[in-house]
Enzyme design. Structure first.
Site, mmCIF file in Angstrom:
data_model
loop_
_atom_site.group_PDB
_atom_site.id
_atom_site.type_symbol
_atom_site.label_atom_id
_atom_site.label_comp_id
_atom_site.label_asym_id
_atom_site.label_seq_id
_atom_site.Cartn_x
_atom_site.Cartn_y
_atom_site.Cartn_z
ATOM 1 N N CYS A 2 0.825 -1.204 0.000
ATOM 2 C CA CYS A 2 0.000 0.000 0.000
ATOM 3 C C CYS A 2 0.862 1.258 0.000
ATOM 4 O O CYS A 2 1.964 1.279 0.536
ATOM 5 C CB CYS A 2 -0.888 0.034 1.243
ATOM 6 S SG CYS A 2 -1.870 -1.439 1.426
ATOM 7 N N ARG A 27 4.656 0.547 -6.355
ATOM 8 C CA ARG A 27 4.667 -0.332 -5.186
ATOM 9 C C ARG A 27 3.683 -1.492 -5.341
ATOM 10 O O ARG A 27 3.754 -2.460 -4.596
ATOM 11 C CB ARG A 27 4.304 0.479 -3.926
ATOM 12 C CG ARG A 27 5.343 1.513 -3.564
ATOM 13 C CD ARG A 27 4.804 2.460 -2.511
ATOM 14 N NE ARG A 27 4.624 1.820 -1.231
ATOM 15 C CZ ARG A 27 5.480 1.873 -0.226
ATOM 16 N NH1 ARG A 27 6.596 2.561 -0.361
ATOM 17 N NH2 ARG A 27 5.238 1.269 0.910
ATOM 18 N N TRP A 74 -3.067 -2.575 -1.592
ATOM 19 C CA TRP A 74 -2.659 -3.901 -2.062
ATOM 20 C C TRP A 74 -3.342 -4.863 -1.102
ATOM 21 O O TRP A 74 -2.960 -4.964 0.063
ATOM 22 C CB TRP A 74 -1.136 -4.012 -2.001
ATOM 23 C CG TRP A 74 -0.562 -5.224 -2.647
ATOM 24 C CD1 TRP A 74 -0.245 -5.369 -3.963
ATOM 25 C CD2 TRP A 74 -0.181 -6.445 -2.001
ATOM 26 N NE1 TRP A 74 0.293 -6.611 -4.180
ATOM 27 C CE2 TRP A 74 0.344 -7.294 -2.993
ATOM 28 C CE3 TRP A 74 -0.243 -6.913 -0.682
ATOM 29 C CZ2 TRP A 74 0.808 -8.571 -2.715
ATOM 30 C CZ3 TRP A 74 0.213 -8.187 -0.410
ATOM 31 C CH2 TRP A 74 0.732 -9.000 -1.425
ATOM 32 N N ASN A 100 -0.961 1.705 5.777
ATOM 33 C CA ASN A 100 -0.105 0.700 5.141
ATOM 34 C C ASN A 100 0.402 -0.205 6.256
ATOM 35 O O ASN A 100 0.905 0.282 7.265
ATOM 36 C CB ASN A 100 1.064 1.394 4.432
ATOM 37 C CG ASN A 100 2.057 0.403 3.848
ATOM 38 O OD1 ASN A 100 1.733 -0.767 3.651
ATOM 39 N ND2 ASN A 100 3.264 0.873 3.574
ATOM 40 N N GLY A 101 0.262 -1.514 6.084
ATOM 41 C CA GLY A 101 0.711 -2.445 7.125
ATOM 42 C C GLY A 101 -0.405 -3.422 7.456
ATOM 43 O O GLY A 101 -1.376 -3.542 6.690
ATOM 44 N N GLU A 483 18.274 -15.920 -10.355
ATOM 45 C CA GLU A 483 17.823 -14.553 -10.588
ATOM 46 C C GLU A 483 17.217 -14.400 -11.981
ATOM 47 O O GLU A 483 16.204 -13.721 -12.157
ATOM 48 C CB GLU A 483 19.000 -13.583 -10.371
ATOM 49 C CG GLU A 483 18.721 -12.123 -10.657
ATOM 50 C CD GLU A 483 17.595 -11.515 -9.825
ATOM 51 O OE1 GLU A 483 17.132 -12.140 -8.849
ATOM 52 O OE2 GLU A 483 17.157 -10.402 -10.170
ATOM 53 N N LYS A 487 13.419 -13.188 -12.625
ATOM 54 C CA LYS A 487 13.058 -12.048 -13.488
ATOM 55 C C LYS A 487 12.012 -12.479 -14.497
ATOM 56 O O LYS A 487 11.021 -11.794 -14.722
ATOM 57 C CB LYS A 487 14.277 -11.504 -14.253
ATOM 58 C CG LYS A 487 15.268 -10.675 -13.503
ATOM 59 C CD LYS A 487 14.779 -9.348 -12.997
ATOM 60 C CE LYS A 487 14.110 -9.473 -11.679
ATOM 61 N NZ LYS A 487 14.825 -9.361 -10.468
ATOM 62 N N GLU A 490 8.560 -13.176 -12.881
ATOM 63 C CA GLU A 490 7.953 -11.952 -12.340
ATOM 64 C C GLU A 490 7.294 -11.103 -13.411
ATOM 65 O O GLU A 490 6.186 -10.620 -13.225
ATOM 66 C CB GLU A 490 9.046 -11.059 -11.737
ATOM 67 C CG GLU A 490 9.369 -11.302 -10.302
ATOM 68 C CD GLU A 490 10.311 -10.243 -9.776
ATOM 69 O OE1 GLU A 490 11.410 -10.078 -10.334
ATOM 70 O OE2 GLU A 490 9.952 -9.574 -8.798
ATOM 71 N N HIS A 506 19.065 -34.823 -11.168
ATOM 72 C CA HIS A 506 18.321 -35.288 -9.984
ATOM 73 C C HIS A 506 16.843 -34.918 -10.060
ATOM 74 O O HIS A 506 16.169 -34.907 -9.041
ATOM 75 C CB HIS A 506 18.970 -34.722 -8.725
ATOM 76 C CG HIS A 506 20.401 -35.142 -8.574
ATOM 77 N ND1 HIS A 506 20.759 -36.386 -8.115
ATOM 78 C CD2 HIS A 506 21.549 -34.512 -8.889
ATOM 79 C CE1 HIS A 506 22.080 -36.495 -8.116
ATOM 80 N NE2 HIS A 506 22.573 -35.356 -8.587
ATOM 81 N N LYS A 607 6.394 -3.636 -4.718
ATOM 82 C CA LYS A 607 7.819 -3.290 -4.768
ATOM 83 C C LYS A 607 8.496 -3.529 -3.434
ATOM 84 O O LYS A 607 9.597 -4.039 -3.374
ATOM 85 C CB LYS A 607 7.979 -1.835 -5.217
ATOM 86 C CG LYS A 607 9.438 -1.372 -5.317
ATOM 87 C CD LYS A 607 10.182 -2.130 -6.402
ATOM 88 C CE LYS A 607 11.656 -1.746 -6.477
ATOM 89 N NZ LYS A 607 12.421 -2.727 -7.278
HETATM 90 O O1 M6R Z 1 13.558 -4.348 -1.021
HETATM 91 P P1 M6R Z 1 14.178 -5.711 -0.872
HETATM 92 O O2 M6R Z 1 15.463 -5.834 -1.628
HETATM 93 O O3 M6R Z 1 14.327 -6.148 0.542
HETATM 94 O O4 M6R Z 1 13.140 -6.678 -1.568
HETATM 95 C C1 M6R Z 1 13.316 -8.060 -1.578
HETATM 96 C C2 M6R Z 1 12.398 -8.709 -2.570
HETATM 97 O O5 M6R Z 1 11.061 -8.446 -2.253
HETATM 98 C C3 M6R Z 1 12.668 -8.228 -3.998
HETATM 99 O O6 M6R Z 1 13.985 -8.451 -4.373
HETATM 100 C C4 M6R Z 1 11.731 -8.943 -4.987
HETATM 101 O O7 M6R Z 1 12.046 -10.293 -5.072
HETATM 102 C C5 M6R Z 1 11.812 -8.245 -6.337
HETATM 103 N N1 M6R Z 1 10.514 -8.124 -6.898
HETATM 104 C C6 M6R Z 1 12.688 -8.962 -7.298
HETATM 105 O O8 M6R Z 1 12.683 -8.440 -8.568
#
Ligand code: M6R
Length: 612
Positions: A2, A27, A74, A100-101, A483, A487, A490, A506, A607
Site C-alpha cells: 500500500c 509499489r 494492495w 499501510n501495514g 535470478e 526475473k 515476475e 536429480h 515493490k
Molecule cells: O527491497 P528488498 O530488496 O528487501 O526486496 C526483496 C524482494 O522483495 C525483492 O527483491 C523482490 O524479489 C523483487 N521483486 C525482485 O525483482
C-alpha cells in the site's frame, strides 16, 4: 504494498494526492482512494483498479479542499473492492484513515468495538483504527493526539497511518510502526508519504518518522511525539536525489531505464569506494580490527536480494576464508540458527523496508550481533536499525522487478569481500589491485551486453511463448540462474525454474523436450565449472531441449551446441555474475514485452514487501 500520501497547504489537495499516488503506483496496488477535508467536511472517493478509474470518478464528481490523505491498496484483508478501499471512516464519518501495514489483532478489536455499537462496513483490518480513535474520544481522550496515542497502544502489527479529523481543519495526523512514513517539508505546505518518490517533485527536505512516533502536520509546522506523549525533536534530512531520478527519461518503462543505468551506477560505486592507489573504503563504522577477528557471517534477505546474498557467500568464502551462511529472511526468523554475538549479520535489501529482513535484524540484535546492511534507501528502516551500512546508491528503483539494485548489491559484495580479504591478509595488496583492475572492466562489459539488446530481443521473441523455461548455472552463476528465472516469471508470467546445473540429473531433466527453453549460463574463463556446464548442455542437447547459452565472446565450442547464444565479454570468473545477469534481465524484459504484460507493475507483486 500500500502507498500513503497526504497534503496540507493552500493548493487543491486532490490533484496533489493523485499525483503522489501515481508516483507510488510502482509499489503495486489494486484499488485507490482519497479523503479531502474542507472546513469541517470530509469527502472520500474510492475506486477499484487503476488510478485512472479514480481520476475518472473525480473528474465527474470533484472534491474541493486543501488538506487530504490518499492511498493505493494492495489487498491483504478482504478482496479489492470499493468498500475495502481506503480511506476508512469512523461511525460518524468524523475521522478518516489510510493505512499501510497489517493490524494483527484487528479481529479482537473489532469484536470489542462491535459490542460497543460500532458498525463496520469493510472486511479490512484497517477499519478498526478510525473506530478506536472515535471510541477513545468518547472515552475521554482530550484531544485528537491523545485519542491517537491511546489507539496506537492498542494496535499490534505494523502501520503507517494518515489521519484526518473533521474537527481539526488545520492539521493532518500521521503515525508509524514497522511501515515507513516520511514527512515532506515544503514552503507553507507539508506532505506525508510512504516514500520519497511520491513527493520528490515537491520537496527538498524530509523528516523520516521513527517507529513508535506520531506527528501533527500543519501547513507551517510539524510536531512529533512518541505514543507515550514525549516530544521528539525532528531531524530534517536533505533529499539526496533529484526528481528526474524517479522519472522514465524517455525509456518505454522504468525497468528498461534501470537496466540501462547499470554501467553508470557500477562505475560510480567503484569511484566512490576505490581510491587511486587501490585502497577500498567500505564507508562503514566497523573497524578493520573487527573484521580481523570475525569468524562467521550470516547473510539474510529476500527475493533478488537473497540471490545477491548467495553470491556474497560464495565470494566471501572464496576470498576471505570466513564461514558464511545465507538464508531467506522469512526462514531465518523462524529457525534456530545457533548464532553467537561474534557473528556478523549482513541484511541485503533494496527498499530497506522488507518485513522479514527487518525481523531478522531485530532478532540478531537481541543475540548481540553486529549488523552491516547492504541497502539502497537512505533513511529506511534497515538503515536505521543497522550498526553500519554499505549503500548501493543506485537512486530510486521504480520497476517492481529489481535490476540495478541487484548488480549494485553484487558490486557491493565484490568490494566488501576484497576489503575484508585485504584487512585479514588473505590477499596481498598486489592481488587486491589485480582483482580491482578486473572489477573496473565490469561496467564496460555490462554496457556491451546492453548494446546487444536487439539480438537478445530476437532470441526472446523466439522462445517466449512456451509454458515454462529452465535456467541452469553453477558456482558463481548458480545465483545468476535463480535470478534470471525470477526475473522471467515476475514480469513475463512464464513459469521458470532456476537450478544448479549439477542438480539437473536429480529431477528437472525429466522436463526437457523440444519445447523447453533451457537457459545455460556458461561463460568461459579459467573457471573449473565451464567444462561441467558443457557436459550439462550436452545432456540437454541429447534430449532435444532448446538451448539458449550465455557464453563468452569468441567461444566456438558452445556454438556447436546452443541454438541461441547471448555473447558477453570475458571478465574474471568471480565477476561474471554481474555481467551475465544483465543478459538475462533483457531476455526476461523482451519476453514480457512480447507477452504484453505490465512490465513495471506486474500483477500481484509489490515493490517493497512490508508485511510478512
Ligand atoms: O527491497 P528488498 O530488496 O528487501 O526486496 C526483496 C524482494 O522483495 C525483492 O527483491 C523482490 O524479489 C523483487 N521483486 C525482485 O525483482
Amino acid at each position: 504494498m500500500c502507498g500513503v500520501v497526504g497534503y496540507i497547504g493552500s493548493k487543491e489537495a486532490a490533484p496533489i494526492l493523485i499525483d503522489g499516488l501515481q508516483r507510488l503506483e510502482y509499489r503495486g496496488y489494486d484499488s485507490a482512494g482519497i479523503a479531502v477535508l474542507n472546513g469541517s467536511k470530509i469527502t472520500s472517493r474510492k475506486e477499484v483498479g487503476r488510478l485512472a478509474n479514480l481520476e475518472k470518478m473525480l473528474a465527474a464528481d470533484p472534491v474541493k479542499g486543501t488538506r487530504g490523505i490518499g492511498h493505493t491498496r494492495w489487498a491483504t484483508h478482504g478482496a479489492p473492492s470499493q468498500i475495502n478501499s481506503h480511506p476508512h471512516s469512523s461511525s460518524d464519518g468524523s475521522i478518516a484513515v489510510v493505512h499501510n501495514g497489517i493490524i494483527e489483532n484487528y479481529a479482537e478489536l473489532r469484536d470489542e468495538l462491535s459490542a460497543k455499537g460500532h458498525k463496520f462496513l469493510s472486511e479490512t483490518d484497517t477499519e478498526v483504527v478510525p473506530h478506536l480513535i472515535e471510541q477513545s474520544l468518547k472515552d475521554g481522550a482530550k484531544s485528537p493526539v491523545e485519542a491517537i496515542q491511546r489507539t496506537l497502544k492498542r494496535l499490534r502489527g505494523a502501520y503507517a497511518l494518515g489521519i484526518l479529523f473533521r474537527t481539526e481543519p488545520d492539521a493532518i495526523y500521521c503515525a508509524r510502526k514497522g511501515s515507513p512514513l516520511i514527512i515532506g517539508l515544503g514552503e507553507k505546505e507539508n506532505f506525508i508519504a510512504s516514500d520519497v518518490p511520491a513527493i520528490i517533485n515537491r520537496i527538498k527536505k524530509a523528516i523520516y518518522l521513527n517507529d513508535g512516533e506520531m506527528a501533527v502536520v500543519r501547513a507551517d509546522s510539524v510536531e512529533i511525539c512518541t505514543m507515550e506523549g514525549v516530544a521528539v525533536t525532528p531531524v530534517i534530512k536533505e533529499i539526496s536525489f533529484k526528481a528526474e531520478a524517479a522519472e522514465c527519461a524517455g525509456f518505454e518503462t522504468f525497468m528498461l531505464k534501470e537496466i540501462h543505468e547499470q554501467p553508470r551506477i557500477l562505475r560510480a560505486m567503484l569511484e566512490k569506494h576505490v581510491s587511486a592507489d587501490g585502497k577500498i573504503d567500505i564507508g562503514s563504522d566497523l573497524k578493520p580490527d573487527y573484521f580481523r577477528k570475525l569468524n562467521r557471517i550470516m547473510i539474510v534477505s529476500c527475493g533478488t536480494a537473497y540471490h545477491a546474498g548467495m553470491y556474497g557467500k560464495l565470494l566471501l568464502e572464496n576470498l576471505t576464508g570466513i564461514a558464511v551462511e545465507t538464508d531467506l529472511a522469512s526462514e531465518f526468523r523462524y529457525r534456530d540458527p545457533k548464532i553467537d554475538p561474534g557473528t556478523l549479520i549482513i541484511p541485503v535489501s533494496q527498499s530497506g523496508e522488507t518485513a522479514d529482513t527487518l525481523a531478522s535484524i531485530r532478532m540478531a540484535k537481541e543475540w548481540g550481533c553486529k549488523i552491516l546492511a547492504i541497502c539502497n534507501v537512505e533513511g529506511s528502516s534497515v538503515v536505521r536499525e543497522s550498526d553500519a551500512v554499505f549503500f548501493t546508491n543506485c537512486g530510486p528503483e521504480i520497476g517492481v522487478a529489481s535490476t540495478k539494485a541487484y548488480t549494485a548489491q553484487l558490486m557491493a559484495f565484490a568490494l566488501f569481500s576484497l576489503y575484508v580479504a585485504g584487512v585479514r591478509g588473505n590477499l596481498t595488496p598486489e592481488q587486491i589491485k589485480s582483482y580491482l583492475a578486473d572489477l573496473q572492466e565490469v561496467p564496460d562489459a555490462v554496457h556491451y551486453v546492453i548494446q546487444k539488446k536487439d539480438e537478445i530481443q530476437a532470441i526472446s521473441e523466439k522462445h517466449h511463448d512456451g509454458p515454462s523455461s529452465l535456467y541452469l548455472g553453477r558456482k558463481f552463476n548458480y545465483p545468476t540462474a535463480l535470478e534470471g528465472a525470477l526475473k522471467n516469471k515476475e514480469i513475463s508470467y512464464q513459469h521458470a525454474e532456476g537450478y544448479a546445473a549439477g542438480e539437473m540429473k536429480h529431477g528437472p531433466i525429466a522436463l526437457i523436450n523440444d519445447a523447453l527453453p533451457v537457459i545455460c549460463i556458461c561463460t568461459k574463463t579459467s573457471d573449473e565449472v565451464y567444462e561441467k556446464m558443457l557436459s550439462n548442455i550436452k545432456e540437454v542437447e541429447a534430449r532435444s531441449g532448446r538451448i539458449i547459452a550465455v557464453a563468452t565472446e569468441g567461444d566456438t565450442e558452445i556454438a556447436k551446441l546452443a541454438g541461441d547464444i547471448i555473447y558477453v565479454p570475458e571478465v574474471r570468473d568471480e565477476f561474471t555474475p554481474i555481467v551475465n545477469v544483465v543478459g538475462l534481465q533483457l531476455l526476461a524484459y523482451y519476453a514480457a514485452r512480447a507477452r504484453g504484460t505490465d512490465i513495471d507493475k506486474p500483477r500481484n507483486l509489490a515493490k517493497s514487501v512490508t508485511v510478512e
